[in-house]
Design a protein around this motif. Sequence first.
Motif, mmCIF file in Angstrom:
data_model
loop_
_atom_site.group_PDB
_atom_site.id
_atom_site.type_symbol
_atom_site.label_atom_id
_atom_site.label_comp_id
_atom_site.label_asym_id
_atom_site.label_seq_id
_atom_site.Cartn_x
_atom_site.Cartn_y
_atom_site.Cartn_z
ATOM 1 N N GLY A 214 70.325 20.408 44.437
ATOM 2 C CA GLY A 214 71.660 20.056 44.929
ATOM 3 C C GLY A 214 71.990 20.829 46.198
ATOM 4 N N VAL A 215 73.237 20.751 46.621
ATOM 5 C CA VAL A 215 73.664 21.484 47.825
ATOM 6 C C VAL A 215 75.095 22.020 47.637
ATOM 7 C CG1 VAL A 215 72.257 20.219 49.537
ATOM 8 C CG2 VAL A 215 74.522 19.357 48.908
ATOM 9 N N ILE A 216 75.399 23.056 48.410
ATOM 10 C CA ILE A 216 76.795 23.492 48.522
ATOM 11 C C ILE A 216 77.219 23.127 49.941
ATOM 12 C CG2 ILE A 216 78.381 25.469 48.589
ATOM 13 C CD1 ILE A 216 76.536 26.875 46.600
ATOM 14 N N VAL A 217 78.306 22.380 50.057
ATOM 15 C CA VAL A 217 78.782 22.019 51.401
ATOM 16 C C VAL A 217 80.177 22.613 51.616
ATOM 17 C CG1 VAL A 217 77.440 19.961 51.986
ATOM 18 C CG2 VAL A 217 79.396 19.746 50.474
ATOM 19 N N ILE A 218 80.337 23.277 52.738
ATOM 20 C CA ILE A 218 81.632 23.885 53.063
ATOM 21 C C ILE A 218 82.268 23.108 54.214
ATOM 22 C CG2 ILE A 218 82.802 25.995 53.868
ATOM 23 C CD1 ILE A 218 80.540 27.605 52.547
ATOM 24 N N TYR A 219 83.565 22.753 54.013
ATOM 25 C CA TYR A 219 84.269 21.975 55.047
ATOM 26 C C TYR A 219 85.353 22.780 55.767
ATOM 27 C CZ TYR A 219 81.931 17.901 53.115
ATOM 28 O OH TYR A 219 80.981 17.017 52.709
ATOM 29 N N LYS A 220 85.806 23.868 55.116
ATOM 30 C CA LYS A 220 86.862 24.653 55.761
ATOM 31 C C LYS A 220 86.792 26.091 55.267
ATOM 32 C CE LYS A 220 91.860 24.634 56.531
ATOM 33 N NZ LYS A 220 93.141 24.137 56.027
ATOM 34 N N LEU A 221 86.963 27.020 56.207
ATOM 35 C CA LEU A 221 86.995 28.438 55.844
ATOM 36 C C LEU A 221 88.442 28.904 55.754
ATOM 37 C CD1 LEU A 221 84.197 29.780 58.231
ATOM 38 C CD2 LEU A 221 83.981 29.252 55.813
ATOM 39 N N LEU A 222 88.665 30.029 55.069
ATOM 40 C CA LEU A 222 90.014 30.601 55.003
ATOM 41 C C LEU A 222 90.479 30.932 56.422
ATOM 42 C CD1 LEU A 222 89.528 33.055 51.984
ATOM 43 C CD2 LEU A 222 90.898 30.983 51.979
ATOM 44 N N VAL A 223 91.793 30.874 56.640
ATOM 45 C CA VAL A 223 92.337 31.047 57.989
ATOM 46 C C VAL A 223 91.923 32.391 58.613
ATOM 47 C CG1 VAL A 223 94.564 31.938 57.148
ATOM 48 C CG2 VAL A 223 94.452 30.818 59.358
ATOM 49 N N GLN A 224 91.782 33.418 57.764
ATOM 50 C CA GLN A 224 91.427 34.739 58.290
ATOM 51 C C GLN A 224 89.917 34.927 58.495
ATOM 52 O OE1 GLN A 224 92.871 34.096 55.397
ATOM 53 N NE2 GLN A 224 92.102 35.315 53.715
ATOM 54 N N LYS A 225 89.140 33.935 58.036
ATOM 55 C CA LYS A 225 87.684 34.027 58.178
ATOM 56 C C LYS A 225 87.277 33.337 59.477
ATOM 57 C CE LYS A 225 83.432 34.562 56.438
ATOM 58 N NZ LYS A 225 82.842 35.748 55.833
ATOM 59 N N GLU A 226 87.002 34.144 60.498
ATOM 60 C CA GLU A 226 86.742 33.560 61.813
ATOM 61 C C GLU A 226 85.281 33.219 62.062
ATOM 62 O OE1 GLU A 226 88.516 36.557 64.194
ATOM 63 O OE2 GLU A 226 90.534 35.742 63.940
ATOM 64 N N LYS A 227 84.405 34.020 61.432
ATOM 65 C CA LYS A 227 82.970 33.764 61.641
ATOM 66 C C LYS A 227 82.181 34.279 60.442
ATOM 67 C CE LYS A 227 82.372 37.967 64.402
ATOM 68 N NZ LYS A 227 81.521 38.825 63.687
ATOM 69 N N PHE A 228 80.901 33.915 60.405
ATOM 70 C CA PHE A 228 80.060 34.394 59.309
ATOM 71 C C PHE A 228 79.462 35.743 59.673
ATOM 72 C CE2 PHE A 228 79.777 29.723 58.572
ATOM 73 C CZ PHE A 228 80.411 29.716 57.346
ATOM 74 N N ASN A 229 79.365 36.615 58.639
ATOM 75 C CA ASN A 229 78.746 37.935 58.846
ATOM 76 C C ASN A 229 77.355 37.940 58.211
ATOM 77 O OD1 ASN A 229 81.311 38.832 59.787
ATOM 78 N ND2 ASN A 229 81.952 38.967 57.653
ATOM 79 N N ASP A 230 76.661 39.067 58.417
ATOM 80 C CA ASP A 230 75.314 39.190 57.844
ATOM 81 C C ASP A 230 75.336 38.984 56.337
ATOM 82 O OD1 ASP A 230 74.373 39.672 60.322
ATOM 83 O OD2 ASP A 230 74.225 41.857 60.101
ATOM 84 N N VAL A 231 76.373 39.569 55.700
ATOM 85 C CA VAL A 231 76.459 39.471 54.243
ATOM 86 C C VAL A 231 76.587 38.013 53.793
ATOM 87 C CG1 VAL A 231 78.970 39.816 54.117
ATOM 88 C CG2 VAL A 231 77.567 40.450 52.178
ATOM 89 N N ASP A 232 77.223 37.185 54.612
ATOM 90 C CA ASP A 232 77.380 35.772 54.240
ATOM 91 C C ASP A 232 76.019 35.069 54.182
ATOM 92 O OD1 ASP A 232 80.185 35.998 54.197
ATOM 93 O OD2 ASP A 232 80.262 35.786 56.369
ATOM 94 N N TYR A 233 75.177 35.366 55.180
ATOM 95 C CA TYR A 233 73.853 34.727 55.195
ATOM 96 C C TYR A 233 73.033 35.183 53.992
ATOM 97 C CZ TYR A 233 75.263 33.315 59.848
ATOM 98 O OH TYR A 233 75.958 32.755 60.895
ATOM 99 N N GLU A 234 73.192 36.485 53.633
ATOM 100 C CA GLU A 234 72.490 37.008 52.447
ATOM 101 C C GLU A 234 73.010 36.303 51.193
ATOM 102 O OE1 GLU A 234 70.083 39.246 52.266
ATOM 103 O OE2 GLU A 234 70.011 39.736 54.399
ATOM 104 N N LEU A 235 74.321 36.120 51.159
ATOM 105 C CA LEU A 235 74.920 35.452 49.995
ATOM 106 C C LEU A 235 74.462 33.989 49.898
ATOM 107 C CD1 LEU A 235 78.559 36.822 49.904
ATOM 108 C CD2 LEU A 235 77.022 36.729 47.964
#
Lengths: 272, 124
Positions: A214-235
């Motif tokens: 399957g897949v996880i698809v993200i369409y919108k980030l929280l307003v305070q989340k401006e970009k992805f960090n290293d930890v996000d890619y690890e997650l």
Amino acid sequence: MTDHDKDQQNRAEEFLQVFKKGAEFTHDLLKENERLRYQNLEIEQQLQHLHASSAGAPSEELLKKIEKLEMEKKEILGRIKHVEAENIDFANRYVEIENENNMLANLYIASYQLHSTLDFKEVLQVILEIVINLIGAEEFSILLLDEKTNRLQAVASEGLENKEIPTFELGEGIIGRMAKTGENYFIDELEGYERDFHHPVVCIPLKIKEHVIGVIVIYKLLVQKEKFNDVDYELFTLLAGHAATAIFSSKLYTESERKLNTIQGFIDLMTK
Amino acid sequence: MSTYNVLVVEDSPTMRQLIVFALKRVRGLNIVEANDGVDGLKKISTEKFDLILTDINMPIMDGLKLVSLVRNDPNYKDVPIVIITTEGANEDKERAMAIGANDYITKPIQTIKIIEVARRLLNI
């Protein structure tokens, strides 16, 4: 000799007397002057001697001391600079270690929670919680692959309804392609993005080894989340593997439970 | 060394575990967990806390209601309260601070931030 002549002679003698006194006074002055000049010379000589004897040798010593102190000052300043540089380095390393720690804590808790249950719905809930709380997504969905129809269908969503999300053919469009190839997809530019179900912000295939379930698809980030960090890619990497196995195991377990209940019911019916 | 009682009110087990994990890194904290606002209030009525961390969006009783009720209790008028939430808009923050929260942390959560806020509010 007339009175006038006498008067003249007296005045001349008086003048002579005054002149003599003046000459004597001048003579005395010249002597005094000579004595003072001699004294002055003596004082000057003494001063020169004093200057030479009092200022000469110690000033050299003082200069040496000053030079030594200057060198020490230079060395201390150098050391302070070095310590300051080390401090900055330590502070940077502390921040790095704290970030690593933060990342490891997130990964550990996400992994722990994913494998804390064998209930399919609970596993989906844990995945939703991880994506909301640790990644910071506001609108996203978990789509599972139906191997009979080869289509991806939403089974759990946050900020959206499952029925809102279309199904995707394996290999078609961004989502179908990522599910087929097993590669992660991240949008190039987050700014100005508007939700499009076929063009998500992120698409993470859920893989057991190379098998995509399957897949996880993200369409919108929280307003305070401006970009992805290293930890996000690890997650995302962790989710790709651990969420897939957790979903797969819980599905198997739920199915086997259901089958077991059916068999148990059948046995009960036969034996009663 | 003094011990401080800290209450964590959060309905998500993942999130709660993460907050507790972060707080355990601060020495001298005794951490108590609550599943929602009502559970939090029950714990507040039986035990005295030095710091409260709460989510906003929770079933049964949300975090803002909990904050206003806690602030009405004379024993808790000066106890620091920290909101941890997904709501990142300025007006949400202002509303929470107006009700009586002392700090506002937005998700996704950063353990460093939780540690820093806890230390600052407890003066340790």
